[in-house]
Write a protein that holds these residues in place. Sequence first.
Motif, PDB file in Angstrom:
ATOM      1  N   GLU A  73       0.833  -1.206   0.000  1.00  0.00           N
ATOM      2  CA  GLU A  73       0.000   0.000   0.000  1.00  0.00           C
ATOM      3  C   GLU A  73       0.868   1.256   0.000  1.00  0.00           C
ATOM      4  O   GLU A  73       0.569   2.235  -0.699  1.00  0.00           O
ATOM      5  CB  GLU A  73      -0.935  -0.005   1.211  1.00  0.00           C
ATOM      6  CG  GLU A  73      -2.027  -1.062   1.126  1.00  0.00           C
ATOM      7  CD  GLU A  73      -3.039  -0.937   2.238  1.00  0.00           C
ATOM      8  OE1 GLU A  73      -2.967   0.059   3.006  1.00  0.00           O
ATOM      9  OE2 GLU A  73      -3.898  -1.821   2.350  1.00  0.00           O
ATOM     10  N   LYS A  74       1.936   1.240   0.773  1.00  0.00           N
ATOM     11  CA  LYS A  74       2.867   2.368   0.811  1.00  0.00           C
ATOM     12  C   LYS A  74       3.543   2.531  -0.547  1.00  0.00           C
ATOM     13  O   LYS A  74       3.686   3.650  -1.057  1.00  0.00           O
ATOM     14  CB  LYS A  74       3.913   2.145   1.898  1.00  0.00           C
ATOM     15  CG  LYS A  74       4.943   3.256   2.003  1.00  0.00           C
ATOM     16  CD  LYS A  74       5.973   2.954   3.072  1.00  0.00           C
ATOM     17  CE  LYS A  74       7.039   4.048   3.128  1.00  0.00           C
ATOM     18  NZ  LYS A  74       8.092   3.736   4.154  1.00  0.00           N
ATOM     19  N   ILE A  75       3.945   1.405  -1.138  1.00  0.00           N
ATOM     20  CA  ILE A  75       4.593   1.436  -2.458  1.00  0.00           C
ATOM     21  C   ILE A  75       3.648   2.030  -3.495  1.00  0.00           C
ATOM     22  O   ILE A  75       4.049   2.854  -4.329  1.00  0.00           O
ATOM     23  CB  ILE A  75       5.022   0.009  -2.878  1.00  0.00           C
ATOM     24  CG1 ILE A  75       6.134  -0.504  -1.944  1.00  0.00           C
ATOM     25  CG2 ILE A  75       5.494  -0.010  -4.328  1.00  0.00           C
ATOM     26  CD1 ILE A  75       6.507  -1.958  -2.182  1.00  0.00           C
ATOM     27  N   LEU A  76       2.366   1.619  -3.466  1.00  0.00           N
ATOM     28  CA  LEU A  76       1.382   2.114  -4.428  1.00  0.00           C
ATOM     29  C   LEU A  76       1.177   3.621  -4.273  1.00  0.00           C
ATOM     30  O   LEU A  76       1.168   4.360  -5.268  1.00  0.00           O
ATOM     31  CB  LEU A  76       0.052   1.390  -4.253  1.00  0.00           C
ATOM     32  CG  LEU A  76      -1.094   1.870  -5.155  1.00  0.00           C
ATOM     33  CD1 LEU A  76      -0.769   1.610  -6.614  1.00  0.00           C
ATOM     34  CD2 LEU A  76      -2.404   1.191  -4.766  1.00  0.00           C
ATOM     35  N   THR A  77       0.991   4.074  -3.051  1.00  0.00           N
ATOM     36  CA  THR A  77       0.758   5.501  -2.800  1.00  0.00           C
ATOM     37  C   THR A  77       1.911   6.346  -3.321  1.00  0.00           C
ATOM     38  O   THR A  77       1.702   7.365  -4.004  1.00  0.00           O
ATOM     39  CB  THR A  77       0.577   5.761  -1.296  1.00  0.00           C
ATOM     40  OG1 THR A  77      -0.554   5.012  -0.815  1.00  0.00           O
ATOM     41  CG2 THR A  77       0.330   7.245  -1.030  1.00  0.00           C
ATOM     42  N   GLU A  78       3.131   5.939  -3.027  1.00  0.00           N
ATOM     43  CA  GLU A  78       4.306   6.687  -3.473  1.00  0.00           C
ATOM     44  C   GLU A  78       4.420   6.672  -4.999  1.00  0.00           C
ATOM     45  O   GLU A  78       4.743   7.689  -5.618  1.00  0.00           O
ATOM     46  CB  GLU A  78       5.569   6.096  -2.845  1.00  0.00           C
ATOM     47  CG  GLU A  78       5.645   6.300  -1.330  1.00  0.00           C
ATOM     48  CD  GLU A  78       6.875   5.655  -0.720  1.00  0.00           C
ATOM     49  OE1 GLU A  78       7.573   4.899  -1.459  1.00  0.00           O
ATOM     50  OE2 GLU A  78       7.142   5.882   0.480  1.00  0.00           O
ATOM     51  N   PHE A  79       4.124   5.526  -5.605  1.00  0.00           N
ATOM     52  CA  PHE A  79       4.227   5.392  -7.065  1.00  0.00           C
ATOM     53  C   PHE A  79       3.197   6.265  -7.773  1.00  0.00           C
ATOM     54  O   PHE A  79       3.508   6.954  -8.753  1.00  0.00           O
ATOM     55  CB  PHE A  79       4.056   3.927  -7.463  1.00  0.00           C
ATOM     56  CG  PHE A  79       4.184   3.668  -8.939  1.00  0.00           C
ATOM     57  CD1 PHE A  79       5.428   3.702  -9.560  1.00  0.00           C
ATOM     58  CD2 PHE A  79       3.065   3.398  -9.713  1.00  0.00           C
ATOM     59  CE1 PHE A  79       5.554   3.479 -10.919  1.00  0.00           C
ATOM     60  CE2 PHE A  79       3.182   3.162 -11.077  1.00  0.00           C
ATOM     61  CZ  PHE A  79       4.433   3.208 -11.674  1.00  0.00           C
ATOM     62  N   LEU A  80       1.940   6.257  -7.297  1.00  0.00           N
ATOM     63  CA  LEU A  80       0.882   7.036  -7.931  1.00  0.00           C
ATOM     64  C   LEU A  80       1.116   8.534  -7.755  1.00  0.00           C
ATOM     65  O   LEU A  80       0.777   9.332  -8.634  1.00  0.00           O
ATOM     66  CB  LEU A  80      -0.486   6.650  -7.361  1.00  0.00           C
ATOM     67  CG  LEU A  80      -0.954   5.216  -7.628  1.00  0.00           C
ATOM     68  CD1 LEU A  80      -2.345   4.999  -7.051  1.00  0.00           C
ATOM     69  CD2 LEU A  80      -0.938   4.893  -9.114  1.00  0.00           C
ATOM     70  N   THR A  81       1.700   8.907  -6.619  1.00  0.00           N
ATOM     71  CA  THR A  81       2.006  10.318  -6.367  1.00  0.00           C
ATOM     72  C   THR A  81       3.042  10.839  -7.362  1.00  0.00           C
ATOM     73  O   THR A  81       2.960  11.977  -7.846  1.00  0.00           O
ATOM     74  CB  THR A  81       2.535  10.511  -4.932  1.00  0.00           C
ATOM     75  OG1 THR A  81       1.537  10.073  -4.002  1.00  0.00           O
ATOM     76  CG2 THR A  81       2.850  11.975  -4.667  1.00  0.00           C
ATOM     77  N   LYS A  82       3.999   9.998  -7.699  1.00  0.00           N
ATOM     78  CA  LYS A  82       5.082  10.400  -8.602  1.00  0.00           C
ATOM     79  C   LYS A  82       4.739  10.180 -10.077  1.00  0.00           C
ATOM     80  O   LYS A  82       5.447  10.676 -10.956  1.00  0.00           O
ATOM     81  CB  LYS A  82       6.350   9.610  -8.256  1.00  0.00           C
ATOM     82  CG  LYS A  82       6.901   9.898  -6.870  1.00  0.00           C
ATOM     83  CD  LYS A  82       8.112   9.023  -6.574  1.00  0.00           C
ATOM     84  CE  LYS A  82       8.654   9.270  -5.172  1.00  0.00           C
ATOM     85  NZ  LYS A  82       9.813   8.377  -4.863  1.00  0.00           N
ATOM     86  N   ASN A  83       3.647   9.427 -10.346  1.00  0.00           N
ATOM     87  CA  ASN A  83       3.299   9.090 -11.733  1.00  0.00           C
ATOM     88  C   ASN A  83       1.820   9.396 -12.000  1.00  0.00           C
ATOM     89  O   ASN A  83       0.956   8.513 -11.852  1.00  0.00           O
ATOM     90  CB  ASN A  83       3.585   7.618 -12.014  1.00  0.00           C
ATOM     91  CG  ASN A  83       5.065   7.275 -11.888  1.00  0.00           C
ATOM     92  OD1 ASN A  83       5.818   7.372 -12.844  1.00  0.00           O
ATOM     93  ND2 ASN A  83       5.472   6.865 -10.686  1.00  0.00           N
ATOM     94  N   PRO A  84       1.515  10.631 -12.416  1.00  0.00           N
ATOM     95  CA  PRO A  84       0.123  11.046 -12.656  1.00  0.00           C
ATOM     96  C   PRO A  84      -0.622  10.170 -13.661  1.00  0.00           C
ATOM     97  O   PRO A  84      -1.810   9.904 -13.488  1.00  0.00           O
ATOM     98  CB  PRO A  84       0.279  12.482 -13.184  1.00  0.00           C
ATOM     99  CG  PRO A  84       1.597  12.948 -12.640  1.00  0.00           C
ATOM    100  CD  PRO A  84       2.466  11.729 -12.640  1.00  0.00           C
ATOM    101  N   GLU A  85       0.079   9.724 -14.716  1.00  0.00           N
ATOM    102  CA  GLU A  85      -0.578   8.890 -15.726  1.00  0.00           C
ATOM    103  C   GLU A  85      -0.995   7.548 -15.129  1.00  0.00           C
ATOM    104  O   GLU A  85      -2.065   7.013 -15.429  1.00  0.00           O
ATOM    105  CB  GLU A  85       0.354   8.669 -16.920  1.00  0.00           C
ATOM    106  CG  GLU A  85       0.568   9.909 -17.773  1.00  0.00           C
ATOM    107  CD  GLU A  85      -0.736  10.461 -18.327  1.00  0.00           C
ATOM    108  OE1 GLU A  85      -1.570   9.649 -18.802  1.00  0.00           O
ATOM    109  OE2 GLU A  85      -0.938  11.677 -18.274  1.00  0.00           O
ATOM    110  N   ALA A  86      -0.130   7.000 -14.274  1.00  0.00           N
ATOM    111  CA  ALA A  86      -0.457   5.742 -13.603  1.00  0.00           C
ATOM    112  C   ALA A  86      -1.629   5.942 -12.655  1.00  0.00           C
ATOM    113  O   ALA A  86      -2.483   5.055 -12.505  1.00  0.00           O
ATOM    114  CB  ALA A  86       0.763   5.217 -12.851  1.00  0.00           C
ATOM    115  N   ALA A  87      -1.693   7.125 -12.030  1.00  0.00           N
ATOM    116  CA  ALA A  87      -2.792   7.432 -11.118  1.00  0.00           C
ATOM    117  C   ALA A  87      -4.125   7.474 -11.870  1.00  0.00           C
ATOM    118  O   ALA A  87      -5.152   6.996 -11.372  1.00  0.00           O
ATOM    119  CB  ALA A  87      -2.536   8.761 -10.419  1.00  0.00           C
TER     120      ALA A  87
END
Length: 213
Positions: A73-87
Amino acid sequence: MKNEIAKIPWWKRPFDIFFSTLAITLTFPLMVAIAIIIKLTDGGCVLFVQERPGLNGKLFKLYKFRTMYPDNEKILTEFLTKNPEAAKEWKIYRKLRGYDPRVTSIGKFLRKTSLDELPQFFNILKGDMSVVGPRPYILNEFKEYKIPESLVKKLLSVKPGITGLWQVEGRNQMTFKERIQLDLKYIENLSFINDIKIIMKTIKVMFTGKGAY
């Protein structure tokens, strides 16, 4: 779209017991091997257990082989924050169809082949799930996507399945709302013949890995 609640046919439960018992018997050595590999990979829990709404909204604990890192969950949150397209992709599909930093190396293989879902045959044997049905939803998804209460009631009028129309008609290539439509279509056309057709198509999808991420 029909609004009536589904009536579960008499053959569903006997078929579920027969099929899940057969599946567990045939795949048990494979499940043991997978469990050992997962444990040796990072020492974490072998199973992923999560509460899902089942028949008539009653919560049950769904079992899967763990395919993600413990702090996913922490990994996902950090990844989506840094990658708008992935979000944006996550918002539409509830999946990351390309690179997913949460998934382990063995997890990628298990997801591609759907082997991570083998423990759900125990859910079927317990009576929480069916072999074929709507995929088990996550608790907050209906509210997040503003699904009408009447449709939620209909979706939960049958047991969730280990496979269904969603898996054989596009799977993760579809949006969440398209998945809803397929699940409603299944419920409206529930029959033994259709269940057998879906099971046969599922076997084909498992070998091709189409739509799995």
